[in-house]
Design a protein around this motif. Structure first.
Motif, PDB file in Angstrom:
ATOM      1  N   PHE A 197       0.847  -1.188   0.000  1.00  0.00           N
ATOM      2  CA  PHE A 197       0.000   0.000   0.000  1.00  0.00           C
ATOM      3  C   PHE A 197       0.878   1.231   0.000  1.00  0.00           C
ATOM      4  O   PHE A 197       2.029   1.197   0.444  1.00  0.00           O
ATOM      5  N   TYR A 198       0.309   2.333  -0.498  1.00  0.00           N
ATOM      6  CA  TYR A 198       1.067   3.578  -0.548  1.00  0.00           C
ATOM      7  C   TYR A 198       1.120   4.221   0.831  1.00  0.00           C
ATOM      8  O   TYR A 198       0.145   4.181   1.588  1.00  0.00           O
ATOM      9  N   PRO A 199       2.239   4.834   1.149  1.00  0.00           N
ATOM     10  CA  PRO A 199       2.311   5.600   2.395  1.00  0.00           C
ATOM     11  C   PRO A 199       1.301   6.743   2.387  1.00  0.00           C
ATOM     12  O   PRO A 199       0.779   7.128   1.337  1.00  0.00           O
ATOM     13  N   LEU A 200       1.029   7.288   3.559  1.00  0.00           N
ATOM     14  CA  LEU A 200       0.127   8.430   3.675  1.00  0.00           C
ATOM     15  C   LEU A 200       0.803   9.700   3.179  1.00  0.00           C
ATOM     16  O   LEU A 200       2.030   9.811   3.186  1.00  0.00           O
ATOM     17  N   ALA A 201      -0.022  10.673   2.773  1.00  0.00           N
ATOM     18  CA  ALA A 201       0.526  11.942   2.285  1.00  0.00           C
ATOM     19  C   ALA A 201       1.217  12.698   3.403  1.00  0.00           C
ATOM     20  O   ALA A 201       2.237  13.362   3.181  1.00  0.00           O
ATOM     21  N   THR A 202       0.677  12.628   4.601  1.00  0.00           N
ATOM     22  CA  THR A 202       1.291  13.297   5.749  1.00  0.00           C
ATOM     23  C   THR A 202       1.364  12.325   6.919  1.00  0.00           C
ATOM     24  O   THR A 202       0.420  11.586   7.190  1.00  0.00           O
ATOM     25  N   GLY A 203       2.491  12.345   7.605  1.00  0.00           N
ATOM     26  CA  GLY A 203       2.652  11.450   8.737  1.00  0.00           C
ATOM     27  C   GLY A 203       2.943  10.028   8.289  1.00  0.00           C
ATOM     28  O   GLY A 203       2.916   9.700   7.113  1.00  0.00           O
ATOM     29  N   SER A 204       3.238   9.191   9.249  1.00  0.00           N
ATOM     30  CA  SER A 204       3.546   7.789   8.981  1.00  0.00           C
ATOM     31  C   SER A 204       2.364   6.900   9.353  1.00  0.00           C
ATOM     32  O   SER A 204       1.751   7.088  10.407  1.00  0.00           O
ATOM     33  N   ALA A 205       2.054   5.933   8.503  1.00  0.00           N
ATOM     34  CA  ALA A 205       1.001   4.980   8.829  1.00  0.00           C
ATOM     35  C   ALA A 205       1.345   4.219  10.109  1.00  0.00           C
ATOM     36  O   ALA A 205       0.461   3.811  10.868  1.00  0.00           O
ATOM     37  N   TYR A 206       2.637   4.052  10.373  1.00  0.00           N
ATOM     38  CA  TYR A 206       3.072   3.368  11.591  1.00  0.00           C
ATOM     39  C   TYR A 206       2.683   4.149  12.842  1.00  0.00           C
ATOM     40  O   TYR A 206       2.437   3.550  13.897  1.00  0.00           O
ATOM     41  N   ALA A 250      10.673 -12.625  11.463  1.00  0.00           N
ATOM     42  CA  ALA A 250      11.355 -11.763  12.428  1.00  0.00           C
ATOM     43  C   ALA A 250      11.879 -10.514  11.741  1.00  0.00           C
ATOM     44  O   ALA A 250      12.284 -10.548  10.574  1.00  0.00           O
ATOM     45  N   ALA A 251      11.847  -9.393  12.466  1.00  0.00           N
ATOM     46  CA  ALA A 251      12.404  -8.132  11.983  1.00  0.00           C
ATOM     47  C   ALA A 251      13.631  -7.798  12.814  1.00  0.00           C
ATOM     48  O   ALA A 251      13.694  -8.101  14.012  1.00  0.00           O
ATOM     49  N   TYR A 252      14.616  -7.164  12.170  1.00  0.00           N
ATOM     50  CA  TYR A 252      15.880  -6.834  12.817  1.00  0.00           C
ATOM     51  C   TYR A 252      16.205  -5.362  12.550  1.00  0.00           C
ATOM     52  O   TYR A 252      16.222  -4.914  11.396  1.00  0.00           O
ATOM     53  N   HIS A 253      16.499  -4.631  13.629  1.00  0.00           N
ATOM     54  CA  HIS A 253      16.872  -3.223  13.469  1.00  0.00           C
ATOM     55  C   HIS A 253      17.635  -2.789  14.716  1.00  0.00           C
ATOM     56  O   HIS A 253      17.092  -2.837  15.821  1.00  0.00           O
ATOM     57  N   ALA A 254      18.880  -2.363  14.545  1.00  0.00           N
ATOM     58  CA  ALA A 254      19.730  -2.026  15.691  1.00  0.00           C
ATOM     59  C   ALA A 254      19.457  -0.614  16.181  1.00  0.00           C
ATOM     60  O   ALA A 254      20.350   0.239  16.251  1.00  0.00           O
ATOM     61  N   TYR A 255      18.193  -0.378  16.538  1.00  0.00           N
ATOM     62  CA  TYR A 255      17.817   0.921  17.079  1.00  0.00           C
ATOM     63  C   TYR A 255      16.694   0.714  18.094  1.00  0.00           C
ATOM     64  O   TYR A 255      16.272  -0.413  18.359  1.00  0.00           O
ATOM     65  N   LYS A 256      16.190   1.801  18.626  1.00  0.00           N
ATOM     66  CA  LYS A 256      15.176   1.737  19.680  1.00  0.00           C
ATOM     67  C   LYS A 256      13.898   1.073  19.169  1.00  0.00           C
ATOM     68  O   LYS A 256      13.407   1.409  18.084  1.00  0.00           O
ATOM     69  N   PRO A 257      13.301   0.168  19.943  1.00  0.00           N
ATOM     70  CA  PRO A 257      12.095  -0.533  19.486  1.00  0.00           C
ATOM     71  C   PRO A 257      10.890   0.377  19.318  1.00  0.00           C
ATOM     72  O   PRO A 257       9.992   0.081  18.533  1.00  0.00           O
ATOM     73  N   GLY A 258      10.865   1.515  20.054  1.00  0.00           N
ATOM     74  CA  GLY A 258       9.721   2.419  19.961  1.00  0.00           C
ATOM     75  C   GLY A 258       9.781   3.366  18.794  1.00  0.00           C
ATOM     76  O   GLY A 258       8.783   4.031  18.483  1.00  0.00           O
ATOM     77  N   PHE A 259      10.945   3.445  18.127  1.00  0.00           N
ATOM     78  CA  PHE A 259      11.074   4.375  17.015  1.00  0.00           C
ATOM     79  C   PHE A 259      10.142   3.949  15.887  1.00  0.00           C
ATOM     80  O   PHE A 259      10.113   2.804  15.476  1.00  0.00           O
ATOM     81  N   TRP A 260       9.358   4.916  15.390  1.00  0.00           N
ATOM     82  CA  TRP A 260       8.302   4.656  14.392  1.00  0.00           C
ATOM     83  C   TRP A 260       7.271   3.643  14.896  1.00  0.00           C
ATOM     84  O   TRP A 260       6.601   2.991  14.096  1.00  0.00           O
ATOM     85  N   ASN A 261       7.142   3.477  16.192  1.00  0.00           N
ATOM     86  CA  ASN A 261       6.123   2.572  16.754  1.00  0.00           C
ATOM     87  C   ASN A 261       6.323   1.117  16.324  1.00  0.00           C
ATOM     88  O   ASN A 261       5.382   0.318  16.347  1.00  0.00           O
ATOM     89  N   ARG A 262       7.540   0.749  15.972  1.00  0.00           N
ATOM     90  CA  ARG A 262       7.759  -0.586  15.402  1.00  0.00           C
ATOM     91  C   ARG A 262       7.327  -1.707  16.348  1.00  0.00           C
ATOM     92  O   ARG A 262       6.802  -2.732  15.899  1.00  0.00           O
ATOM     93  N   TYR A 263       7.560  -1.538  17.624  1.00  0.00           N
ATOM     94  CA  TYR A 263       7.223  -2.613  18.562  1.00  0.00           C
ATOM     95  C   TYR A 263       5.716  -2.861  18.632  1.00  0.00           C
ATOM     96  O   TYR A 263       5.266  -3.936  19.033  1.00  0.00           O
ATOM     97  N   ILE A 264       4.930  -1.868  18.224  1.00  0.00           N
ATOM     98  CA  ILE A 264       3.478  -2.040  18.172  1.00  0.00           C
ATOM     99  C   ILE A 264       3.054  -2.550  16.794  1.00  0.00           C
ATOM    100  O   ILE A 264       2.205  -3.443  16.682  1.00  0.00           O
ATOM    101  N   VAL A 265       3.662  -2.004  15.759  1.00  0.00           N
ATOM    102  CA  VAL A 265       3.258  -2.310  14.383  1.00  0.00           C
ATOM    103  C   VAL A 265       3.635  -3.726  13.974  1.00  0.00           C
ATOM    104  O   VAL A 265       2.823  -4.453  13.372  1.00  0.00           O
ATOM    105  N   TYR A 266       4.851  -4.145  14.301  1.00  0.00           N
ATOM    106  CA  TYR A 266       5.348  -5.414  13.771  1.00  0.00           C
ATOM    107  C   TYR A 266       4.485  -6.631  14.123  1.00  0.00           C
ATOM    108  O   TYR A 266       4.236  -7.489  13.256  1.00  0.00           O
ATOM    109  N   PRO A 267       4.016  -6.781  15.349  1.00  0.00           N
ATOM    110  CA  PRO A 267       3.139  -7.928  15.624  1.00  0.00           C
ATOM    111  C   PRO A 267       1.872  -7.909  14.761  1.00  0.00           C
ATOM    112  O   PRO A 267       1.394  -8.967  14.329  1.00  0.00           O
ATOM    113  N   ASN A 268       1.320  -6.706  14.513  1.00  0.00           N
ATOM    114  CA  ASN A 268       0.120  -6.619  13.681  1.00  0.00           C
ATOM    115  C   ASN A 268       0.411  -6.967  12.222  1.00  0.00           C
ATOM    116  O   ASN A 268      -0.477  -7.429  11.503  1.00  0.00           O
TER     117      ASN A 268
END
Length: 656
Positions: free
Chosen positions: A337-346, A369-387
């Motif tokens: 899907f296309y990203p939103l025009a403003t803000g992040s869908a995440y 599994a997803a891998y990223h050597a940064y904070k889990p809360g950045f871009w809400n990834r810890y919430i988005v990834y399980p969904n």
């Protein structure tokens, strides 16, 4: 009475200076963003206003630019200061001046990187922006702070001369109130009448479904945009949470139904990856113009150049991100899907469900599994990834300490540690890795600046090339590690870039270096170009010159793995078939194998430019009208699906 009039005259003179100064700052922003502030000079504008009021002339020419609405917005934001006595008025005007100047500067800095305005949705991501640290600082120049020169000067003068400023004993409250109300009424007319005229002439669509912040700005002005954006956010998310209408839901569902009815095109690649692992790597700010490029006889990306010969390499791929940048890229690649025009869908819709790549892989027996050597809360990834369907998310907390380069752990250590985690799991698996080292502003430690390029371009380009060269080295180490651990020949390995470098504006060192064709079309092509490699065991290397984007990565992979179904909801296309393809950009531009339509900020067909790719010349925009119609339709459907969480809705309906 004379003293009262004199006192009021001084207040109005000071107020007029304030309005003119803020107006000048808005013209500065207009120049920064290369947008039209006024079609006419002040004198010509007054002539046309006179003709409008006296001779009943058309008002529409007065809307060519944002002069009227801009000054109207300034007055609406400040007319109340006329009610105050002189000392308090001066204090109030300095405060308002600072606030409005700060908004102008913030938008200018944001525009330099994102070519967009700061919206309410973006402000929800302010934690992400604060993590940019020195990256944001590099977007400033000392001249920017001249915007606050008047604030500083007037503050000093106010402090020094405060006791000498009259107390306004002669001020007449009723006279000031009447004058202020007249000014406010004038400001309201200057601001709202141009908008009324725009809406009356068919412009209501712009405010009903906003596909571009810049499009709104070019009608409302900068302060008007922020007023409208704030109102719209409160209306849609607080007061009257936006609901996708029943008609729009029905239209979107019909669109996917028709798309899925189209017969699937059989190719020699179908199911070639069946049963293999999938390792997909998103490379930070990696652009396609560095692939196979040499500088002073040195290969910028020797390892990726070698990989290209052994892989399916898609040479006409473009990023489709907006203000969500990195999160937009992974969202598009994993959901189609296309990203939103403003803000992040995440950030805005973190709990939405989709027919996502990790979910489909999981349904087919894959560990994800997803891998990223940064904070889990950045871009809400810890919430988005399980969904999205990821079973695990390995963030910075799961990696051993290593050399930090830029934001976090260097990519070389990140890649090798990720392989160590992968090899402990069970096959088959889908591992999604988000690299980070080549992040803006691309400054690398001296020991990793291995290219001899002191005479190349500007400092921004040199930093970028050193950065991507290091990441290429990390990719080489990653591939060798996969081979050593026995994963290479049993895995499809994908690399793609997430977005542009941020230095691809016209006539920058980066664009001049990248645009070997040295024409306007070439400038557009390299601006958003990203590489896409798919290494498939048993499949010979081949370069595929087919227009596509990040929303096409997922459908292409599903074709390779033989996981296609006729009830998935995806916007993208299979890049491996022989069908005509296209890539729709978030702000309305479209590219096919034959044409490139560059949308204007106002999203009007006639104001865009249509290029014939073969002749490399501009042609009638009517030639590109089908592309334009397609872009508006696709973006609208994608937005409706995201805003309405329609995939989850349809999924629940089918279960019942």
């Amino acid at each position: 009475m004379k003293k009262q009039i004199k006192s009021l005259s001084i207040s109005l003179l000071i107020y007029s200076m304030f309005v003119i100064l803020i107006g000048w700052k808005l013209t500065w922003f207009s120049n920064q963003s290369d947008t039209l502030f006024s079609q006419y000079g002040i004198i010509e504008m007054f002539k046309r206003l006179f003709n409008f009021f006296v001779n009943d002339a058309s008002f529409s020419p007065l809307r060519e630019g944002i002069l009227l609405v801009s000054f109207g917005a300034i007055i609406l934001a400040s007319f109340w200061t006329i009610f105050l006595k002189l000392r308090k008025q001066l204090i109030a005007l300095i405060i308002v001046d600072f606030i409005l100047s700060f908004i102008i500067l913030a938008d200018a800095i944001y525009f330099r990187y994102f070519e967009d305005l700061i919206s309410s949705a973006v402000l929800l991501q302010i934690k992400q922006m604060s993590s940019l640290g020195s990256s944001v600082g590099d977007l400033f120049t000392w001249k920017d702070f001249l915007l606050f020169g008047d604030v500083l000067i007037f503050t000093v003068l106010l402090v020094v001369l405060y006791k000498k400023i009259p107390h306004n004993k002669n001020a007449n409250p009723a006279l000031r109130l009447a004058t202020g109300l007249v000014a406010g009424a004038a400001g309201a007319w200057l601001f709202f009448y141009p908008l009324h005229d725009f809406v009356e002439k068919g412009g209501a669509y712009l405010f009903d479904k906003t596909l571009s912040s810049m499009r709104v700005y070019e009608v409302t002005g900068l302060f008007g945009f922020h007023g409208f954006d704030t109102y719209k956010y409160l209306d849609e998310y607080v007061l009257n949470k936006k609901e996708v209408s029943a008609k729009d839901r029905k239209d979107a569902q019909a669109w996917f139904r028709d798309k899925n009815k189209e017969p699937a095109v059989q190719t020699v690649y179908e199911k070639k990856a069946a049963g293999k692992n999938l390792i997909m790597v998103q490379l930070e700010a990696y652009q396609s113009y560095v692939i196979d490029k040499k500088v002073n006889g040195q290969e910028i990306t020797p390892n990726l150049n070698k990989l290209k010969k052994e892989s399916l390499y898609f040479s006409d791929i473009h990023h489709q991100t907006a203000s969500g940048r990195t999160s937009d890229a992974e969202f598009a690649a994993n959901t189609s899907f296309y990203p939103l025009a403003t803000g992040s869908a995440y950030v805005r819709f973190p709990r939405n469900e989709y027919d996502s790549l990790p979910l489909i892989m999981k349904e087919n027996g894959y560990d994800t599994a997803a891998y990223h050597a940064y904070k889990p809360g950045f871009w809400n990834r810890y919430i988005v990834y399980p969904n999205l369907g990821f079973n695990e998310f390995h963030s910075i907390e799961d990696f051993k300490k290593g050399e930090q380069i830029g934001w976090s752990l260097g990519d070389e250590s990140f890649f090798t540690q990720s392989v160590d985690i992968m090899k402990e799991g069970e096959d088959p698996f889908y591992s999604f890795l988000i690299a980070l080292t080549s992040h803006y502003p691309y400054t690398m430690p001296a020991q990793y600046q291995n290219l001899d390029i002191d005479d190349v371009g500007d400092v921004n380009l040199r930093n970028y090339l050193q950065s991507v060269h290091y990441v290429d080295q990390a990719v080489g180490t990653f591939i060798e590690k996969l081979k050593k651990e026995g994963l290479w020949e049993n895995s499809v390995v994908v690399f793609y870039g997430d977005h542009d470098s941020g230095y691809m504006q016209a006539n920058t060192g980066s664009t001049l270096f990248a645009n070997t064709k040295a024409d306007k079309l070439g400038e557009l092509e390299v601006k958003d170009g990203i590489p896409l490699f798919m290494h498939v065991p048993g499949v010979d290397g081949k370069e595929i010159n087919k227009a596509g984007g990040q929303v096409d990565i997922m459908p292409t992979l599903l074709h390779l793995f033989g996981m296609n179904k006729d009830n998935y909801h995806h916007m993208g296309q299979n890049l491996l078939d022989d069908q005509e393809s296209s890539v729709v950009f978030r702000y309305g531009s479209v590219k096919t194998d034959k044409y490139y339509y560059k949308a204007a900020y106002d999203l009007k067909l006639e104001n865009g430019t249509c290029y014939d790719i073969e002749s490399r010349q501009s042609v009638s925009v009517e030639t590109c009208k089908p592309l334009y119609d397609k872009s508006i339709e696709h973006l609208g459907i994608s937005d409706d699906v995201i805003f309405g969480n329609l995939v989850e809705l349809w999924r629940n309906q089918s279960v019942k």
